[in-house]
Design a protein around this motif. Structure first.
Motif, short mmCIF file in Angstrom:
data_model
loop_
_atom_site.label_atom_id
_atom_site.label_comp_id
_atom_site.label_asym_id
_atom_site.label_seq_id
_atom_site.Cartn_x
_atom_site.Cartn_y
_atom_site.Cartn_z
N TRP A 316 0.85 -1.19 0.00
CA TRP A 316 0.00 0.00 0.00
C TRP A 316 0.88 1.24 0.00
N THR A 317 0.58 2.18 -0.89
CA THR A 317 1.38 3.39 -1.00
C THR A 317 0.49 4.61 -0.87
N GLY A 318 1.07 5.73 -0.42
CA GLY A 318 0.30 6.95 -0.24
C GLY A 318 -0.51 7.30 -1.47
N ALA A 319 -1.84 7.42 -1.30
CA ALA A 319 -2.73 7.59 -2.46
C ALA A 319 -2.48 8.90 -3.19
N GLY A 320 -2.05 9.93 -2.46
CA GLY A 320 -1.80 11.21 -3.11
C GLY A 320 -0.44 11.31 -3.73
N VAL A 329 5.21 3.74 2.27
CA VAL A 329 4.73 2.46 1.74
C VAL A 329 4.65 1.45 2.87
N TYR A 330 3.49 0.79 3.00
CA TYR A 330 3.33 -0.35 3.89
C TYR A 330 3.36 -1.62 3.05
N ARG A 331 4.04 -2.64 3.56
CA ARG A 331 4.04 -3.97 2.93
C ARG A 331 3.67 -5.00 3.99
N PHE A 332 2.49 -5.59 3.84
CA PHE A 332 1.99 -6.57 4.80
C PHE A 332 2.06 -7.96 4.18
N GLU A 333 2.65 -8.91 4.92
CA GLU A 333 2.81 -10.28 4.45
C GLU A 333 1.87 -11.20 5.22
N LYS A 345 13.39 3.12 0.49
CA LYS A 345 13.90 2.48 1.69
C LYS A 345 12.75 1.74 2.37
N PRO A 346 12.61 0.43 2.13
CA PRO A 346 11.48 -0.32 2.66
C PRO A 346 11.39 -0.37 4.17
N ALA A 391 -4.66 8.42 3.28
CA ALA A 391 -5.12 7.35 2.40
C ALA A 391 -3.94 6.60 1.77
N TYR A 392 -4.10 5.29 1.68
CA TYR A 392 -3.11 4.42 1.03
C TYR A 392 -3.84 3.55 0.01
N LYS A 393 -3.27 3.46 -1.18
CA LYS A 393 -3.86 2.72 -2.28
C LYS A 393 -3.11 1.43 -2.51
#
Length: 395
Positions: A316-320, A329-333, A345-346, A391-393
């Motif tokens: 998920w990345t910032g929608a704007g 950026v969020y990365r959910f596993e 930079k993750p 918001a995150y898209k």
């Protein structure tokens, strides 16, 4: 203009956050406590507070306070991302300036920089201060035209303080506890406030045709770099209402965040919602309950619904800021691991868990954070979420 930059940076940065604020005239916005420059005009907009010199005053200046948000990385990385969002995006290409770093006694790291900007034939100096600490960051931007207001801005920063407790991890997280959550509409109205001043938030919906819990709408905030953000109304027990976003987890609201113009008591009456704010002002809107939520003067606010851990899996990345390498950026596993950083930079891996409207994050360094999370749209599959109001898209 080099002398102007020196006049700005040297006194402001040398005094940032090291002197206590005077008691008189102090006010709070988000996690910042400060004293407004005397005689300056106050301009409050959704998600933004600013102060500006009177329009007829020579040597104009304006201070912009932006809401805090989760830290995306190091203090320097946070500053560079905020420079791109708050300076370059609205004003055009401006190189990142030479940076100054200050460590405050109460645990915050402030990174600052200033640059000359030409806009519509006029020249001004832009100063950005980004404070990072306790898993959050907050930015303040100052625009100068001339040097006459340097002393006033210097005094503003001398009296500026940040409070980690306002939007940081609630006391229950520090002790390993879990905040109580109402399990049915209206349950929060029958529950007392906890000892730490946090009021349980009921699941959003209607109880005997009265709204309870958190309602939201998404909108583009041009004042914060065209970010896509949530505007919320929170209905609490005892006919209490607030338009303050419930940072730090959507299962409970911290009453210490109630400014007099943001919290009050409400009444529903013959197609209208009337609110008496704690500062005495009374507002009234046309009100209606619909199949999608509620409308205020025709504007729809939907009930916030929780996100499941299974649906959260993905990136998920910032929608704007989609496509911006500096956006969060969020990365959910699957299995409960996550990273939070930027496109470049993750970040280090950690563990996550979802409980109602609260996203609980345990970082690799042992720290823990709770963030308010809900679905920011209708329909399935979910493609848009709100985390701490932003918001995150799904990518």
């Amino acid at each position: 203009m080099k002398t102007v930059l020196n006049a700005l940076l040297l006194p402001v940065l040398a005094s940032f956050c090291f002197q206590p604020a005077a008691a008189a005239g102090k006010e709070t916005f988000d996690i910042a406590t400060f004293t407004a420059p005397p005689g300056w005009e106050r301009v409050a907009l959704p998600g933004l507070l600013s102060f500006r010199t009177p329009s007829n005053q020579y040597g104009a200046a304006q201070i912009f306070l932006f809401p805090s948000q989760p830290s995306a990385g190091s203090p320097r990385a946070n500053f560079e991302a905020e420079w791109a969002r708050l300076v370059t995006a609205p004003l055009g290409p401006v190189p990142v300036p030479q940076l100054n770093t200050e460590q405050t006694p109460d645990g915050w790291t402030a990174v600052s920089g200033a640059a000359n900007v030409s806009r519509q034939g006029a020249s001004l100096v832009v100063l950005l201060v980004t404070a990072t600490g306790f898993d959050r960051m907050m930015s303040i931007v100052v625009h100068f035209a001339g040097q006459e207001q340097v002393a006033a801005v210097d005094q503003f920063f001398k009296q500026l303080e940040f409070r980690a407790s306002v939007t940081g991890t609630p006391p229950a997280a520090a002790t390993g506890g879990t905040p109580k959550r109402a399990t049915e509409p209206g349950a929060a109205a029958r529950s007392s406030t906890s000892n730490d001043g946090r009021v349980p938030i009921a699941p959003a919906g209607f109880d005997n045709n009265r709204p309870v819990g958190l309602f939201y709408r998404m909108e583009v905030n041009m004042q914060s770099g065209a970010r896509y953000e949530a505007k919320t109304w929170l209905f609490l027990p005892g006919n209490r209402i607030t338009r303050t976003f419930p940072y730090g987890g959507g299962n409970a609201f911290d009453r210490s965040r109630c400014n007099p113009d943001m919290c009050g008591s409400y009444q529903l009456e013959a197609g209208a919602l009337s609110v008496r704010w704690d500062n005495g002002r009374v507002d009234r809107w046309a009100y209606a309950a619909t199949s999608e939520g509620m409308t205020l003067d025709g504007t729809l606010f939907r009930p916030a619904r929780h996100m499941t851990e299974a649906a959260l899996v993905g990136e998920w990345t910032g929608a704007g800021d989609t496509g911006n390498a500096s956006s969060n950026v969020y990365r959910f596993e699957r299995g409960g691991s996550f990273t939070f950083g930027t496109g470049q930079k993750p970040g280090a891996p950690g563990r996550y868990q979802v409980q109602g409207l609260t996203l609980m994050l345990n970082f690799a360094d042992g720290s823990e954070s709770r963030r308010t999370l809900f679905v920011a749209g209708k329909g399935e599959p979910v493609t848009l979420i709100s985390v701490e109001g932003e918001a995150y898209k799904r990518k």
